[in-house]
Design a protein around this motif. Structure first.
Motif: not given
Ligand code: CNA
Length: 301
Positions: A53, A127, A218-219, A244
């Motif tokens: 997101r 991952d 995580t959001s 955030e």
């Molecule tokens: P999301 O909804 O994209 O939220 C990510 C959050 O992380 C956001 O609120 C950002 O502000 C925050 N963020 C980003 N970078 C940083 C940082 N450097 N330091 C601190 N905060 C940061 O992703 P969620 O994980 O909340 O959503 C869940 C989904 C995402 C799950 O179903 C996962 O499988 C899925 N996902 C996983 C991966 C992975 O395995 N790496 C990658 C992309 C999506």
């Protein structure tokens, strides 16, 4: 009476201050022995894997590609995958073509485990970087599955790793090789429309032991994972480490919000707990050199 005393003993104390210093002092006090982590895609961004997101995240990428899905979520829906797995594999080939090393935040989880204060790490990530950082399987709950294994969506047969690697690198769709099957093969990630792994449900009662909850990267937008934040005892301090604010956390007396980059924040937290913590954190992260998640390895030329 004895029971009452043991209940008081287990009740986590209030934090000295509602900030990172307060959290560090609590961990350093030695009274915090059952830390629960809730992790999300933000912790792997520094490894080079986009989240969903954030700006420039996967949802933005999908929109730019004009992928034929009504909503970006559709690409991760099981029924849609069974109809047409091409968009999913196109995304996989773009996303996971590189190699990804655990971040400092992953090593911080390992540090908590080494210091014997980690109860469990609940992650939404698929991952495998927590494993590569050295976190033992007994401490890890991969709520949304893993990219580390794969099965046929029709007959459930396990599929060969090399075939999946080839598919991810080339964008080809892997098909089940079992005689007469031919179903599409999917990595063992939990899609919308699938149930979460049994390990997730079986571990829910242990959340009641938590004496500190760390919500990081995580959001907190995906249920039922997001509900965990409310299943720890109301007296359990909860700290959000995120870029955030996170919806639904912040209203309890012991809630703390630390906005900013998670790698920087966990380093600062380690420093505040004690110099030896920071040194051990660096040493553990150094151990992850060369431990990378990649699909390219083993793909026939
Ligand atoms: P999301 O909804 O994209 O939220 C990510 C959050 O992380 C956001 O609120 C950002 O502000 C925050 N963020 C980003 N970078 C940083 C940082 N450097 N330091 C601190 N905060 C940061 O992703 P969620 O994980 O909340 O959503 C869940 C989904 C995402 C799950 O179903 C996962 O499988 C899925 N996902 C996983 C991966 C992975 O395995 N790496 C990658 C992309 C999506």
């Amino acid at each position: 009476m004895g029971q009452l005393f043991s209940w008081f003993k287990r009740t986590p104390p209030r934090l000295q201050s509602k900030d990172l210093e307060g959290v560090a002092a609590y961990i350093a006090s030695g009274r915090c022995k059952n830390i629960v982590i809730m992790a999300g895609a933000g912790i792997s961004r520094a490894a080079g894997i986009p989240d969903f997101r954030s700006q420039g995240g996967l949802y933005d990428v999908l929109r730019k590609w004009n992928i034929d899905v009504r909503r970006p979520e559709d690409i991760f829906t099981l029924s849609r995958f069974k109809e047409d797995p091409k968009p999913f594999y196109k995304l996989m080939s773009q996303l996971y073509g590189g190699s990804y090393r655990p971040t400092l935040t992953h090593s911080f989880f390992r540090l908590l485990d080494k210091r014997r204060v980690l109860n469990a790490c609940w992650t939404q990530n698929v991952d495998n970087l927590e494993c590569l950082a050295g976190l033992p399987a007994r401490r890890l709950i991969e709520a949304h599955g893993t990219l580390d294994s794969q099965h046929c969506t029709s007959c459930g047969a396990k599929c060969d790793d090399r075939k999946m690697k080839h598919a991810v690198v080339t964008g080809d769709i892997p098909v089940c090789e079992k005689k007469g099957c031919g179903g599409f093969v999917k990595p063992d990630v939990v899609m919308f429309g699938e149930s979460l792994p049994l390990k997730f449900w079986l571990n829910l009662p242990f959340l009641k032991r938590a004496d500190l909850l760390i919500i990081v990267g995580t959001s907190l937008a995906v249920p039922p994972f997001s509900f965990i934040a409310n299943w720890v005892p109301t007296s359990c301090p909860r700290v959000v480490i995120n870029m955030e604010p996170v919806w639904g956390v912040g209203g309890r007396a012991n809630d703390v919000e630390v906005l900013g980059d998670c790698d920087e924040t966990v380093r600062r937290l380690a420093q505040l707990i004690g110099a030896d913590w920071e040194a051990q954190l660096d040493a553990l992260w150094k151990e992850t050199e060369g431990k990378v998640f990649q699909y390219k390895e083993g793909v026939p030329a």
